[in-house]
Design a protein around this motif. Structure first.
Motif, PDB file in Angstrom:
ATOM      1  N   GLY A 246       0.814  -1.206   0.000  1.00  0.00           N
ATOM      2  CA  GLY A 246       0.000   0.000   0.000  1.00  0.00           C
ATOM      3  C   GLY A 246       0.846   1.254   0.000  1.00  0.00           C
ATOM      4  N   VAL A 247       0.386   2.284  -0.679  1.00  0.00           N
ATOM      5  CA  VAL A 247       1.084   3.575  -0.712  1.00  0.00           C
ATOM      6  C   VAL A 247       0.052   4.698  -0.628  1.00  0.00           C
ATOM      7  N   SER A 248       0.482   5.822  -0.080  1.00  0.00           N
ATOM      8  CA  SER A 248      -0.336   7.037  -0.094  1.00  0.00           C
ATOM      9  C   SER A 248       0.601   8.238  -0.138  1.00  0.00           C
ATOM     10  N   ASP A 249       0.122   9.323  -0.761  1.00  0.00           N
ATOM     11  CA  ASP A 249       0.930  10.529  -0.858  1.00  0.00           C
ATOM     12  C   ASP A 249      -0.005  11.730  -0.776  1.00  0.00           C
ATOM     13  N   ASP A 250       0.285  12.635   0.173  1.00  0.00           N
ATOM     14  CA  ASP A 250      -0.551  13.804   0.396  1.00  0.00           C
ATOM     15  C   ASP A 250       0.100  15.021  -0.262  1.00  0.00           C
ATOM     16  N   PHE A 251      -0.535  15.529  -1.323  1.00  0.00           N
ATOM     17  CA  PHE A 251      -0.021  16.688  -2.046  1.00  0.00           C
ATOM     18  C   PHE A 251      -0.680  17.988  -1.596  1.00  0.00           C
ATOM     19  N   GLY A 252      -1.502  17.925  -0.557  1.00  0.00           N
ATOM     20  CA  GLY A 252      -2.213  19.111  -0.096  1.00  0.00           C
ATOM     21  C   GLY A 252      -3.536  19.301  -0.811  1.00  0.00           C
ATOM     22  N   VAL A 253      -3.491  19.487  -2.133  1.00  0.00           N
ATOM     23  CA  VAL A 253      -4.724  19.672  -2.900  1.00  0.00           C
ATOM     24  C   VAL A 253      -5.430  18.344  -3.139  1.00  0.00           C
ATOM     25  N   VAL A 254      -4.709  17.240  -2.976  1.00  0.00           N
ATOM     26  CA  VAL A 254      -5.283  15.906  -3.113  1.00  0.00           C
ATOM     27  C   VAL A 254      -4.370  14.897  -2.413  1.00  0.00           C
ATOM     28  N   LYS A 255      -4.986  13.905  -1.796  1.00  0.00           N
ATOM     29  CA  LYS A 255      -4.244  12.784  -1.237  1.00  0.00           C
ATOM     30  C   LYS A 255      -4.599  11.546  -2.038  1.00  0.00           C
ATOM     31  N   LEU A 256      -3.571  10.856  -2.545  1.00  0.00           N
ATOM     32  CA  LEU A 256      -3.773   9.681  -3.388  1.00  0.00           C
ATOM     33  C   LEU A 256      -3.472   8.404  -2.609  1.00  0.00           C
ATOM     34  N   PHE A 257      -4.240   7.360  -2.913  1.00  0.00           N
ATOM     35  CA  PHE A 257      -4.082   6.062  -2.264  1.00  0.00           C
ATOM     36  C   PHE A 257      -3.956   4.977  -3.328  1.00  0.00           C
ATOM     37  N   GLY A 258      -3.164   3.964  -3.030  1.00  0.00           N
ATOM     38  CA  GLY A 258      -3.054   2.832  -3.942  1.00  0.00           C
ATOM     39  C   GLY A 258      -2.701   1.559  -3.200  1.00  0.00           C
ATOM     40  N   GLN A 259      -3.242   0.426  -3.669  1.00  0.00           N
ATOM     41  CA  GLN A 259      -2.901  -0.878  -3.099  1.00  0.00           C
ATOM     42  C   GLN A 259      -2.835  -1.926  -4.204  1.00  0.00           C
ATOM     43  N   TYR A 260      -1.887  -2.831  -4.024  1.00  0.00           N
ATOM     44  CA  TYR A 260      -1.861  -4.045  -4.848  1.00  0.00           C
ATOM     45  C   TYR A 260      -1.833  -5.225  -3.891  1.00  0.00           C
ATOM     46  N   GLN A 261      -2.674  -6.199  -4.165  1.00  0.00           N
ATOM     47  CA  GLN A 261      -2.773  -7.365  -3.296  1.00  0.00           C
ATOM     48  C   GLN A 261      -2.844  -8.642  -4.121  1.00  0.00           C
TER      49      GLN A 261
END
Length: 350
Positions: A246-261
């Motif tokens: 899992g990864v997430s990154d907060d850019f302020g204007v948007v926070k993105l989430f991703g997972q591979y399982q």
């Protein structure tokens, strides 16, 4: 005169004990906390019929808990935690759809915390659950989170076994924070005679720096709730292994989430692999956030089925601990008529 001295000594002893008790109490703490969440809406489960309902736990399964710590000196503390789910629609313990939930079915453990990490024992939350909830914008919602539904409420033989979020008879080690890195290891005992090979274990490596976070988890289970029951959950299943990134990154204007399982089901009738991908976002708008997530699972090997689930919602903060929300979810899967959920609710923390 001797009697007066004796009384004075007794008074001083009582005062000394009182001071000592107060000092010890000052080094200990117990906290009561929880979340209450209620929603109303309409739902049609995959392959099911439509219904209008009022429910508990639209965004977060309602629960209450208490936790405590005692300073033992030398940087070592004794800790405990007790948490139980509540269905606030009928006042009963547990979550909707989980009849096995007991009084403290969310967490129940005691442990030691020190400079070299934390060791706990009891009814514990495994690392896979934490990775699944923290790297999707709908967190731990069993109503609106596509990733949680596809991981823990699987259809057509898909999904993760080993209980939804908790392991019984378990021990866990959590490392201290080493810069941006930390680690966890968990082991669950079968606790039944004649089932020495029945166990669950998991490990996690996490990274957190600024607005970026990542997690890699490996989990293997040889039983779900009790030893020998995997075959009743999925005929022929003997062992299940899961890898989750899992990864997430907060850019302020948007926070993105991703997972591979990826799930490996070792089955006497034929092995099955399940690949799941999830992408999501959280966009701050006004006093709230627009939430969106899409998850897709595809099986390979002895089974070739798919599932696609997406959700879109808005979570509006009324205060630091109270919010209102609305969301819609669409669900499709092989050999099932499509499903949906739409609704809104109120959530408050204490």
């Amino acid at each position: 005169m001797r009697k007066k001295k004796l009384n004075r000594l007794i008074q001083l002893s009582i005062l000394s004990v009182g001071i000592t008790s107060q000092a010890a109490f000052a080094q200990s703490s117990v906290t009561l906390y929880g979340v209450l969440d209620a929603f109303v809406g309409a739902k049609k489960a995959l392959g099911g019929e439509s219904q209008v309902l009022a429910g508990s736990g639209g965004m977060t399964a309602s629960f209450w808990g208490m936790k405590g710590t005692e300073d033992l000196g030398g940087g070592l503390s004794a800790i405990f935690e007790l948490e139980g789910y509540i269905n606030i629609m009928n006042g009963q313990f547990g979550r909707t759809g989980f009849p096995s939930d007991g009084l403290f079915s969310r967490n129940a453990f005691v442990g030691l915390k020190g400079n070299y990490g934390t060791v706990t024992a009891g009814w514990l939350t495994p690392p896979l659950w934490l990775s699944a909830i923290f790297f999707n914008p709908f967190f731990n919602s069993f109503v609106f989170s596509p990733m949680i539904l596809q991981t823990y409420v699987g259809v057509n033989g898909q999904g993760v076994f080993g209980d939804a979020g908790e392991w019984s008879n378990s021990v866990m080690y959590v490392s201290p924070q080493m810069g941006p890195f930390s680690g966890k290891a968990a082991y669950s005992f079968g606790n039944e005679a004649g089932h020495l090979g029945q166990n669950k274990w998991s490990g996690q490596l996490s990274y957190n720096m600024g607005g970026f976070a990542a997690s890699a988890v490996w989990q293997q289970v040889k039983f779900s709730i009790t030893p020998g029951d995997l075959g009743t959950s999925l005929p022929g299943l003997t062992t299940q292994s899961v890898m989750n990134i899992g990864v997430s990154d907060d850019f302020g204007v948007v926070k993105l989430f991703g997972q591979y399982q990826h799930i490996w089901d070792y089955d006497t009738t034929g092995n099955v692999g399940v690949n799941t991908g999830q992408l999501g976002f959280s966009i701050p708008v006004g006093q709230g956030h627009i939430l969106g997530s899409d998850a897709y699972s595809k099986s390979s090997g002895h089974s070739t089925v798919y599932r696609n689930t997406w959700a879109l919602g808005y979570d509006y903060s009324l205060s630091k601990r109270t919010d209102v929300y609305t969301a819609v979810l669409s669900d499709r899967a092989t050999r099932r008529s499509s499903g949906y959920t739409v609704g809104g609710g109120l959530r408050t923390a204490f």
